[in-house]
Scaffold this active site. Sequence first.
Site, short mmCIF file in Angstrom:
data_model
loop_
_atom_site.label_atom_id
_atom_site.label_comp_id
_atom_site.label_asym_id
_atom_site.label_seq_id
_atom_site.Cartn_x
_atom_site.Cartn_y
_atom_site.Cartn_z
N LYS A 113 0.51 0.37 6.86
CA LYS A 113 1.04 -0.99 6.75
C LYS A 113 1.82 -1.41 7.99
O LYS A 113 1.58 -2.49 8.55
CB LYS A 113 1.96 -1.12 5.53
CG LYS A 113 1.28 -0.89 4.20
CD LYS A 113 2.26 -1.03 3.04
CE LYS A 113 3.41 -0.06 3.10
NZ LYS A 113 3.02 1.36 3.08
N SER A 114 2.75 -0.59 8.41
CA SER A 114 3.60 -0.95 9.56
C SER A 114 2.79 -1.02 10.85
O SER A 114 2.98 -1.93 11.66
CB SER A 114 4.75 0.05 9.72
OG SER A 114 5.63 -0.02 8.62
N GLY A 124 0.84 -1.20 0.00
CA GLY A 124 0.00 0.00 0.00
C GLY A 124 0.87 1.24 0.00
O GLY A 124 2.09 1.17 0.17
N LEU A 125 0.25 2.37 -0.17
CA LEU A 125 0.96 3.64 -0.21
C LEU A 125 1.64 3.96 1.12
O LEU A 125 1.23 3.46 2.18
CB LEU A 125 0.00 4.77 -0.57
CG LEU A 125 -0.60 4.78 -1.98
CD1 LEU A 125 -1.73 5.80 -2.05
CD2 LEU A 125 0.48 5.09 -3.01
N SER A 126 2.64 4.80 1.06
CA SER A 126 3.23 5.34 2.29
C SER A 126 2.15 6.07 3.07
O SER A 126 1.39 6.85 2.51
CB SER A 126 4.37 6.30 1.94
OG SER A 126 4.93 6.88 3.10
N GLY A 127 2.06 5.78 4.37
CA GLY A 127 1.04 6.42 5.19
C GLY A 127 -0.28 5.68 5.23
O GLY A 127 -1.21 6.12 5.92
N SER A 168 6.09 -1.89 -2.05
CA SER A 168 6.18 -2.82 -3.19
C SER A 168 5.22 -2.40 -4.31
O SER A 168 4.21 -3.05 -4.55
CB SER A 168 5.92 -4.26 -2.75
OG SER A 168 4.80 -4.40 -1.92
#
Length: 201
Positions: free
Chosen positions: A38-39, A32-35, A107
Amino acid sequence: MTNEIHPHQHSVSLEDRSSVKGHLPLVLWMTGLSGSGKSTLANALEHKLVHTYHAHTYLLDGDNIRTGLNAGLGFSEADRKENIRRVGEVARLMYNAGLIVITAFISPYRSDRDMVRSLLKPDAFWEVYVSCPIEICMERDPKGLYKKALDGKISEFTGINSAYEAPDVPEIQVDTGQLTVDECVDLIIARMLEHQILKHV
């Protein structure tokens, strides 16, 4: 030189390792996009898998990998592909060890995610699309990366001046713009229970 390489067959099988651990191995590939979260989601999921289901897990996170294994790679298309290739190989080793492997990487290219899928047995790789409108990702911007990209301080930033190719048919999709972290975790675990990756507790 490759003619001199002869992989050894292990006397302990994947089934042996799974029976010891009490669950099936799996690679949960969060993209997915940054922000998009995901983390945060990966950490919460691993915590519940370990502390509620006593699962054997390992979390591979984008920034952590880039400080060690992939420290020499940049963010060009070629380096991003190599980054994912290496992570895919590590994920395969951990899968073969019987672990539930959670990854959290932008990714951005479908071909790279498909390449990782091809390394594993059918049904061993679940693409988890952590979807979120880019407007919300930009509002969150926890690392200030969108602002830097918009200011021209970062080139080839996914979602701004580099493409993100969303999954066509992910095994799981969670919308972090609509759902809480706990709701996303519960959705993923419910699917794992449904497919008997985990046992009910």
